[in-house]
Design a protein around this motif. Sequence first.
Motif, PDB file in Angstrom:
ATOM      1  N   UNK A  78       0.672  -1.171   0.036  1.00 13.32           N
ATOM      2  CA  UNK A  78       0.026   0.006  -0.106  1.00 13.32           C
ATOM      3  C   UNK A  78       0.872   1.250  -0.018  1.00 13.32           C
ATOM      4  N   UNK A 374      -8.012  15.824   1.057  1.00 16.13           N
ATOM      5  CA  UNK A 374      -8.543  14.554   1.150  1.00 16.13           C
ATOM      6  C   UNK A 374      -7.791  13.316   0.934  1.00 16.13           C
ATOM      7  N   UNK A 375      -6.760  13.624   0.113  1.00 17.67           N
ATOM      8  CA  UNK A 375      -5.823  12.541  -0.313  1.00 17.67           C
ATOM      9  C   UNK A 375      -5.001  12.489   1.004  1.00 17.67           C
ATOM     10  N   UNK A 378      -6.553  10.322   3.564  1.00 15.74           N
ATOM     11  CA  UNK A 378      -7.220   9.075   3.364  1.00 15.74           C
ATOM     12  C   UNK A 378      -6.060   7.956   3.030  1.00 15.74           C
ATOM     13  N   UNK A 379      -4.690   8.491   3.204  1.00 12.61           N
ATOM     14  CA  UNK A 379      -3.538   7.517   2.727  1.00 12.61           C
ATOM     15  C   UNK A 379      -2.984   7.030   4.009  1.00 12.61           C
ATOM     16  N   UNK A 388     -11.645  -0.324  11.685  1.00 15.21           N
ATOM     17  CA  UNK A 388     -10.610  -1.326  11.829  1.00 15.21           C
ATOM     18  C   UNK A 388      -8.896  -0.357  11.795  1.00 15.21           C
ATOM     19  N   UNK A 404      -7.133   6.333   8.802  1.00 15.85           N
ATOM     20  CA  UNK A 404      -7.750   7.022   7.857  1.00 15.85           C
ATOM     21  C   UNK A 404      -8.946   7.684   8.285  1.00 15.85           C
ATOM     22  N   UNK A 406     -12.578   9.165   7.844  1.00 13.11           N
ATOM     23  CA  UNK A 406     -13.585   8.683   6.570  1.00 13.11           C
ATOM     24  C   UNK A 406     -14.992   9.118   7.148  1.00 13.11           C
ATOM     25  N   UNK A 407     -15.778   9.085   5.951  1.00 14.64           N
ATOM     26  CA  UNK A 407     -17.162   9.350   6.187  1.00 14.64           C
ATOM     27  C   UNK A 407     -17.381  10.842   7.145  1.00 14.64           C
ATOM     28  N   UNK A 410     -14.468  12.693   8.312  1.00 15.01           N
ATOM     29  CA  UNK A 410     -13.857  13.500   7.244  1.00 15.01           C
ATOM     30  C   UNK A 410     -14.599  14.815   6.906  1.00 15.01           C
TER      31      UNK A 410
ATOM     32  N   UNK B  72     -18.732   3.559  -2.673  1.00 16.23           N
ATOM     33  CA  UNK B  72     -17.670   3.830  -1.982  1.00 16.23           C
ATOM     34  C   UNK B  72     -17.498   5.412  -1.809  1.00 16.23           C
ATOM     35  N   UNK B  76     -16.834   7.620   1.904  1.00 19.10           N
ATOM     36  CA  UNK B  76     -16.005   8.479   1.798  1.00 19.10           C
ATOM     37  C   UNK B  76     -16.448   9.930   2.706  1.00 19.10           C
ATOM     38  N   UNK B 212     -13.483  -3.270   3.473  1.00 17.71           N
ATOM     39  CA  UNK B 212     -12.133  -2.806   2.950  1.00 17.71           C
ATOM     40  C   UNK B 212     -11.078  -3.247   4.058  1.00 17.71           C
ATOM     41  N   UNK B 246      -6.673  -1.443  -2.043  1.00 13.56           N
ATOM     42  CA  UNK B 246      -7.479  -0.935  -0.963  1.00 13.56           C
ATOM     43  C   UNK B 246      -6.997   0.384  -0.920  1.00 13.56           C
ATOM     44  N   UNK B 247      -5.768   0.727  -0.489  1.00 12.00           N
ATOM     45  CA  UNK B 247      -5.510   2.003  -0.200  1.00 12.00           C
ATOM     46  C   UNK B 247      -5.689   2.870  -1.222  1.00 12.00           C
ATOM     47  N   UNK B 249      -8.141   2.974  -3.717  1.00 16.86           N
ATOM     48  CA  UNK B 249      -9.558   3.134  -4.073  1.00 16.86           C
ATOM     49  C   UNK B 249      -9.967   4.267  -2.767  1.00 16.86           C
ATOM     50  N   UNK B 250      -9.273   3.745  -1.524  1.00 15.06           N
ATOM     51  CA  UNK B 250      -9.928   4.729  -0.474  1.00 15.06           C
ATOM     52  C   UNK B 250      -9.525   6.383  -0.532  1.00 15.06           C
ATOM     53  N   UNK B 251      -8.016   6.265  -0.837  1.00  7.38           N
ATOM     54  CA  UNK B 251      -7.613   7.476  -0.850  1.00  7.38           C
ATOM     55  C   UNK B 251      -8.102   8.412  -1.890  1.00  7.38           C
ATOM     56  N   UNK B 252      -8.097   7.651  -3.395  1.00  7.66           N
ATOM     57  CA  UNK B 252      -8.481   8.563  -4.495  1.00  7.66           C
ATOM     58  C   UNK B 252      -9.714   8.861  -4.346  1.00  7.66           C
ATOM     59  N   UNK B 253     -10.660   8.259  -3.565  1.00  6.43           N
ATOM     60  CA  UNK B 253     -12.355   8.675  -3.406  1.00  6.43           C
ATOM     61  C   UNK B 253     -12.202  10.090  -2.830  1.00  6.43           C
ATOM     62  N   UNK B 254     -11.587  10.008  -1.738  1.00  8.28           N
ATOM     63  CA  UNK B 254     -11.342  11.331  -0.736  1.00  8.28           C
ATOM     64  C   UNK B 254     -10.882  12.464  -1.558  1.00  8.28           C
TER      65      UNK B 254
END
Lengths: 590, 316
Positions: A78, A374-375, A378-379, A388, A404, A406-407, A410, B72, B76, B212, B246-247, B249-254
Amino acid sequence: MRDVIVVGAGGGGPVVAKELAARGLDVLLLEAGPHYDDPETQWSRYENDCNNPADGYFRFGPDDRWETPPWFRELPQNSFVWQLAGVGGTTQHYFANSPRAMPGVFADYDGPDAAAYDVAHRFPFGYRDLLPYYEWVEQTLPVQTAAMGTKEAVFFRGCEGIGLPVNATKDVLRDSFRPQENAILQPEGTAGRTSDPARLLHPEARGCTFCGFCFQGCFEPRRAPRNLKAKRSTDNSYVPMLLTADAWAPQGRAATLLPNAFATRILTEQAGGRTVARGVRWRDTRTDETHEETARVVVLSAGCTEGPRLWLNSGLPDPNGWVGRGYTDHFIDWVIGVFDDYTGNSKGASSSARADFPGRGALEQVGLPPALTGFATGFSDSGVRGVYDNGRGPTGSWDGRAGRVYGAELKELLADVDRLVNVLVLTDDDVEAHNRVVRSLYPPDEHGPIPKVVFEHRRRTARTLANREFLNDRAARILRAAGARKVVRIDFSPLPLHVHSTLRMGADPADSVLDAHAEARWVDRLFVADNAALANALGGPNPTLTNQAIATRTAERIFTRWFGGEGWVGREAPVSSIDDRVTAAVLARV
Amino acid sequence: MQQGNRGGPARGPSISRRELLLRTGMLGAGAAVAGIWPGSARANVPERLEWLLEQVAEPALQLLARDTFAGLAAFSVPGPDRYSVVQGVTSATPGAVAARAPELLMHTVDVYIAWPDSYVQALTAAFSTAVDDVPIPSTLLGGLLRALELVGATLDDALELVLRNDRTLPAALPLALLVNFAATQVRTSAVAGPIASSPFANLSWHEKGLAFQRIEQAAPALVALIDANAPEPLRESASGLLRFVGNVLLTLTSFAAYSEYGVFDRATRRATRRPVGWEASRYMPGRTTPADGWPELIGYYQDRRAVDTAPEYEGA
């Protein structure tokens, strides 16, 4: 035959090219990506239009971004390697932070904390030896002390709050904070004092206008000649100089810049039982034609990922197996403070304040627009906060588990981008052989086998991991002391933005590729001048300035060893890239 | 469906799904490992209806991918959209779905993730079980789909058709299937929910996180499915692939949610109105274009305009 061919027009290649062009050598500079020669019309500064890895104008791919895919690289974990093609390389999106390295990572260091650094991989020369080259580059770019906006004032308040002293020099001697030494022309005239576009034109506005788009490319102030744009990315500084070397250097000869030229092979021959570089083969990414030229010296400046790939694809020797090994990345992390009051996060130069911790690394305050926020939120290697944690989710002086955002969290955190302050964690990380570039087993692309970048980030050394935790703790404490009502830590996955040491110089032939002068140990007339040549991760400071100082030193070495010339650093005064002679030549021809 | 555009002259050999199944014995092995693999390939569609399936296969798979990435996007940055409603976490103001994050995400992964065609096909085949109970959305082609409905045609049949024909597939498709496969592992009943073509989009917000989690932690069932099907030399790479995607998809979405993409006019290279993400983050209030500067200059810390080499290193 050219005198010198330089492969790669990023942070380091143009430095060698400019210095040798100033000495009158015939220099060819190859760049795989495009040359944006009119940024005011070519760069929109919208985040997706610029930074999308698939088709943004700052992507890693050929110039027809809406027609042809980017160059794919295999990442078996990742992670995201933020490569960038084009004249200027990653300096096109860099923040221009230009700190000197920690003195403790050099061979001459004997301070009481000498054991605190990556002692197995020190630079094979002294910090004092490099200082004249630092000063040369600092005057050439030029490097200036950064001005302060609200976000810097907030960060300084936090640093004062935890009792850090201020550093009022260019060198890091102890734990301390300071305004950045930035390769940015500081605001003059109306710059930084208005948002009226009619009053932000050069020359009424000079230097940084506080637009907030360092990562999307700097063309402010509008109407300024290219060499007077605020940010000193090499496309605004060294490249204009190398293209006009005959105009400002007494013996200068303008270098040739060839964009859209992807090097596919370093050409060599055998002579006297040695492998000797004799030229470069490249592919024109527009016409698909292959070209070759010969040269007396070849300089590899293609970056930490592409350099080893080109080395391996060229079949160059690698007897100790260290080509591509030792990839360091500052194991960066991200801490965000949420404030009740305005912070000016999205405005001004992206990073104008920092704190340094010798033997540990550094922190820098970073301002970002919303999509990159946002990136950044999220990273993570620690899953989704509240759901989790991937077996990590470290806790500490931040709120809750790292992870991260999220939701709903965020959306709430980013409800006002100008009430955030971000801190980037730059770990003093160790050179480790297993973090490396290898050739991927994926199908090759049009330039040969592609690189695979391997980071075993959960296996980093105990020192690296401890440094990262220390710095995260300090970042959170600074933000709280500054008044943040909430502090979150993201726990970044490997995000090699600062990349170093994959073709490292070193004192020990067993674990280095280059000698102390950045010449290949096993290939004569082949030098490396980019971050890959760095012996280590500098102790945490951003690498570009050190890369450029060493590239200057390497240029001197090339000139004295292979062209019978004499050195110039310490004997002459450098010409600044904003010198009137450069400006006049830029206006006349660039 | 968009054609994959992965460029470069060198491409791996294509593997048809049928050939793949025969060669790897995937159905048996995969079923044993994953625990939920069906006992036989579906292939419910009589030959006489294949022309009809051909008409709807690609739009149906496009909808599958779009709905999955919309699920997804809502995960986000929630909004008042139906994907947010289904997940049980909404927001009064527009979120990532309204920002057109799903569309940008699909486009980006299609172009950015340049897996070899054979790999995309193998992954698509591997995760097709995610949709073997999901009917082809009846909104496509209206009443013409009645015949397919009667024979119980599913999205899996559409997948088999495109794989059999060795079409170039976009990376977004196997990624959507992966996400849906993980979703069915979290809650089997997600195949039947209000979002017809995506089990993932039917999960609750918390369940989406659990899906995820399986991807990012490279759950053994996912790894085994990929490794059983990936063509050489790409076997044994599944866990790294899962963590990577996984990373990403989650990151690019935000990133997409807060970008200008949804209102960007490529011809003029300007936003036509305020991007959803700019409004949500109060970014540059009132503006649709990046500003040239701000009156943000305060001064210099301790009024210091320049510093020099430290005394300890002077004269070096």
